[in-house]
Motif scaffolding. Structure first.
Motif, PDB file in Angstrom:
ATOM      1  N   GLU A  69       0.129 -47.689 -35.048  1.00 47.66           N
ATOM      2  CA  GLU A  69       1.306 -48.053 -36.012  1.00 47.66           C
ATOM      3  C   GLU A  69       1.304 -46.855 -36.966  1.00 47.66           C
ATOM      4  N   PRO A  70       2.406 -46.631 -37.654  1.00 42.19           N
ATOM      5  CA  PRO A  70       3.718 -47.192 -37.549  1.00 42.19           C
ATOM      6  C   PRO A  70       4.259 -46.885 -35.929  1.00 42.19           C
ATOM      7  N   PHE A  71       4.992 -47.934 -35.456  1.00 43.34           N
ATOM      8  CA  PHE A  71       5.515 -47.794 -34.178  1.00 43.34           C
ATOM      9  C   PHE A  71       6.627 -46.696 -34.111  1.00 43.34           C
ATOM     10  N   TRP A  72       7.464 -46.731 -35.006  1.00 40.79           N
ATOM     11  CA  TRP A  72       8.484 -45.831 -35.254  1.00 40.79           C
ATOM     12  C   TRP A  72       8.204 -44.141 -35.319  1.00 40.79           C
ATOM     13  N   LEU A  73       7.140 -44.037 -35.828  1.00 44.45           N
ATOM     14  CA  LEU A  73       6.613 -42.878 -35.952  1.00 44.45           C
ATOM     15  C   LEU A  73       6.131 -42.242 -34.660  1.00 44.45           C
ATOM     16  N   ILE A  74       5.318 -42.954 -33.727  1.00 45.91           N
ATOM     17  CA  ILE A  74       4.838 -42.785 -32.671  1.00 45.91           C
ATOM     18  C   ILE A  74       6.041 -42.572 -31.721  1.00 45.91           C
ATOM     19  N   ASP A  75       7.048 -43.123 -31.743  1.00 51.78           N
ATOM     20  CA  ASP A  75       8.133 -43.238 -30.918  1.00 51.78           C
ATOM     21  C   ASP A  75       8.853 -41.897 -31.295  1.00 51.78           C
ATOM     22  N   PHE A  76       8.993 -41.777 -32.392  1.00 51.09           N
ATOM     23  CA  PHE A  76       9.783 -40.365 -33.009  1.00 51.09           C
ATOM     24  C   PHE A  76       9.078 -39.077 -32.346  1.00 51.09           C
ATOM     25  N   ALA A  77       7.596 -39.202 -32.462  1.00 52.37           N
ATOM     26  CA  ALA A  77       6.950 -38.254 -31.999  1.00 52.37           C
ATOM     27  C   ALA A  77       7.063 -37.841 -30.524  1.00 52.37           C
ATOM     28  N   ASN A  78       7.065 -39.018 -29.898  1.00 48.21           N
ATOM     29  CA  ASN A  78       6.991 -38.927 -28.205  1.00 48.21           C
ATOM     30  C   ASN A  78       8.383 -38.294 -28.129  1.00 48.21           C
ATOM     31  N   LEU A  79       9.469 -38.456 -28.742  1.00 50.95           N
ATOM     32  CA  LEU A  79      10.876 -38.252 -28.547  1.00 50.95           C
ATOM     33  C   LEU A  79      10.754 -36.381 -28.840  1.00 50.95           C
ATOM     34  N   CYS A  80      10.397 -36.182 -29.850  1.00 55.37           N
ATOM     35  CA  CYS A  80      10.156 -34.738 -30.065  1.00 55.37           C
ATOM     36  C   CYS A  80       9.476 -34.009 -29.041  1.00 55.37           C
ATOM     37  N   ILE A  81       8.490 -34.705 -28.521  1.00 52.47           N
ATOM     38  CA  ILE A  81       7.767 -33.906 -27.572  1.00 52.47           C
ATOM     39  C   ILE A  81       8.562 -33.803 -26.190  1.00 52.47           C
ATOM     40  N   VAL A  82       9.223 -34.857 -25.880  1.00 53.45           N
ATOM     41  CA  VAL A  82      10.177 -34.869 -24.709  1.00 53.45           C
ATOM     42  C   VAL A  82      11.170 -33.804 -24.919  1.00 53.45           C
ATOM     43  N   ILE A  83      11.739 -33.563 -26.013  1.00 55.40           N
ATOM     44  CA  ILE A  83      12.837 -32.593 -26.237  1.00 55.40           C
ATOM     45  C   ILE A  83      12.251 -31.165 -26.181  1.00 55.40           C
ATOM     46  N   HIS A  84      10.959 -31.006 -26.777  1.00 58.02           N
ATOM     47  CA  HIS A  84      10.489 -29.813 -26.699  1.00 58.02           C
ATOM     48  C   HIS A  84      10.036 -29.336 -25.421  1.00 58.02           C
ATOM     49  N   LEU A  85       9.758 -30.538 -24.507  1.00 58.91           N
ATOM     50  CA  LEU A  85       9.125 -30.044 -23.111  1.00 58.91           C
ATOM     51  C   LEU A  85      10.088 -29.855 -22.106  1.00 58.91           C
ATOM     52  N   ILE A  86      11.346 -30.461 -22.502  1.00 61.69           N
ATOM     53  CA  ILE A  86      12.531 -30.104 -21.755  1.00 61.69           C
ATOM     54  C   ILE A  86      12.963 -28.510 -21.665  1.00 61.69           C
ATOM     55  N   GLY A  87      12.923 -28.179 -22.910  1.00 59.60           N
ATOM     56  CA  GLY A  87      13.295 -26.698 -23.068  1.00 59.60           C
ATOM     57  C   GLY A  87      12.345 -25.867 -22.575  1.00 59.60           C
ATOM     58  N   ALA A  88      11.021 -26.213 -22.905  1.00 58.79           N
ATOM     59  CA  ALA A  88       9.970 -25.223 -22.343  1.00 58.79           C
ATOM     60  C   ALA A  88       9.939 -25.368 -20.890  1.00 58.79           C
ATOM     61  N   TRP A  89      10.144 -26.636 -20.192  1.00 56.58           N
ATOM     62  CA  TRP A  89      10.114 -26.714 -18.729  1.00 56.58           C
ATOM     63  C   TRP A  89      11.176 -25.556 -18.280  1.00 56.58           C
ATOM     64  N   GLN A  90      12.247 -25.529 -18.718  1.00 57.00           N
ATOM     65  CA  GLN A  90      13.537 -24.895 -18.272  1.00 57.00           C
ATOM     66  C   GLN A  90      13.000 -23.383 -18.380  1.00 57.00           C
ATOM     67  N   VAL A  91      12.394 -22.885 -19.549  1.00 58.91           N
ATOM     68  CA  VAL A  91      12.297 -21.619 -19.574  1.00 58.91           C
ATOM     69  C   VAL A  91      11.164 -21.150 -18.580  1.00 58.91           C
ATOM     70  N   TYR A  92      10.166 -21.801 -18.470  1.00 61.34           N
ATOM     71  CA  TYR A  92       8.769 -21.395 -17.392  1.00 61.34           C
ATOM     72  C   TYR A  92       9.156 -21.582 -15.944  1.00 61.34           C
ATOM     73  N   THR A  93       9.895 -22.723 -15.569  1.00 64.57           N
ATOM     74  CA  THR A  93      10.241 -22.965 -14.093  1.00 64.57           C
ATOM     75  C   THR A  93      11.236 -22.121 -13.573  1.00 64.57           C
ATOM     76  N   GLN A  94      12.421 -21.773 -14.429  1.00 61.63           N
ATOM     77  CA  GLN A  94      13.629 -21.434 -13.796  1.00 61.63           C
ATOM     78  C   GLN A  94      13.393 -19.949 -12.961  1.00 61.63           C
ATOM     79  N   PRO A  95      12.536 -19.151 -13.719  1.00 60.18           N
ATOM     80  CA  PRO A  95      12.078 -17.861 -12.595  1.00 60.18           C
ATOM     81  C   PRO A  95      11.546 -18.356 -11.495  1.00 60.18           C
ATOM     82  N   LEU A  96      10.564 -19.454 -11.476  1.00 56.18           N
ATOM     83  CA  LEU A  96       9.751 -19.834 -10.156  1.00 56.18           C
ATOM     84  C   LEU A  96      11.015 -20.373  -9.254  1.00 56.18           C
ATOM     85  N   PHE A  97      11.904 -21.401  -9.647  1.00 56.84           N
ATOM     86  CA  PHE A  97      12.757 -21.953  -9.009  1.00 56.84           C
ATOM     87  C   PHE A  97      13.595 -20.702  -8.280  1.00 56.84           C
TER      88      PHE A  97
END
Length: 233
Positions: A69-97
């Motif tokens: 708790e508060p639940f909204w803070l945890i959900d917002f933090a998880n959303l920020c992590i997802v947005i961050h990792l989507i971009g980081a994933w593309q940067v690091y994996t596209q050369p491998l792909f």
């Protein structure tokens, strides 16, 4: 501007427009802001967390204490992590792909499964080209890496080790050496000396972080094996 029909008029109008700043200045400012904000948050979490809890500081300050708790803070933090990792994933994996797909295309040049593009008409989008090898290989890679990440019980220590290994060469050493080469900084001058001091200090910090991460991995591994042996028994 839309009614200007002469080249001279168009050039005269363009001369009155404010030109965009050079790319190097934009990237320099963006890199400075990004690294500064990241450093600030990392130092706050690391220093204040260790000062408050010592070695018992959790890897996740939001959920590491057993309450969510508060639940909204945890959900917002998880959303920020997802947005961050989507971009980081593309940067690091596209050369491998790209590397794997180019290698497969050159090795099996007559294979339709690897080289043929299938066009699919999607509503509200139009024609979309899809390759079966690219679809299956990338999907399998994402599933495999996600499964490994979920199975690793000491995720924070692994991330700490990877960050420590990548921090000094990518963030400090190569940028400093490129700056020295580009600006032709002479050896043993004031600027050159302090740049080398900065590089060495950051190297020591990376080594210390790597040692701490390895110790955390070993400790977590012993704990996981102990729980596994008790479960088997």
């Amino acid at each position: 501007m839309s009614i200007s029909d002469k080249k001279g008029d168009w050039n005269s109008i363009k001369d009155t427009l404010k030109s965009a700043p050079p790319e190097n200045k934009v990237m320099k400012k963006a890199s400075f802001v990004g690294v500064s904000v990241t450093t600030l948050f990392y130092m706050l979490c690391g220093c204040l967390g260790y000062a408050a809890f010592g070695n018992d500081a959790p890897g996740n300050f939001l959920t590491g204490f057993g309450f969510y708790e508060p639940f909204w803070l945890i959900d917002f933090a998880n959303l920020c992590i997802v947005i961050h990792l989507i971009g980081a994933w593309q940067v690091y994996t596209q050369p491998l792909f790209a590397f794997i797909e180019e290698w497969a295309a050159s090795k099996w040049q007559t294979s339709d499964f690897i080289n043929k593009e299938h066009v699919i008409n999607l509503p509200y989008y139009g024609a979309y080209s899809i390759n079966m090898f690219r679809l299956l290989w990338r999907t399998a890679y994402v599933v495999l890496t996600t499964a490994i990440a979920m199975a690793v019980p000491f995720f924070n220590d692994i991330m700490g080790l990877l960050g420590a290994l990548a921090f000094w060469p990518l963030t400090v050493y190569f940028p400093i050496e490129m700056f020295i080469a580009r600006n032709k900084v002479k050896p043993f001058t004031f600027r050159w000396t302090w740049l080398q001091v900065l590089s060495m200090v950051c190297l020591l910090i990376s080594v210390a972080a790597a040692v701490g991460s390895v110790q955390g991995i070993v400790s977590a591994l012993h704990t996981s094996l102990s729980h596994f042996n008790l479960t088997v028994k």
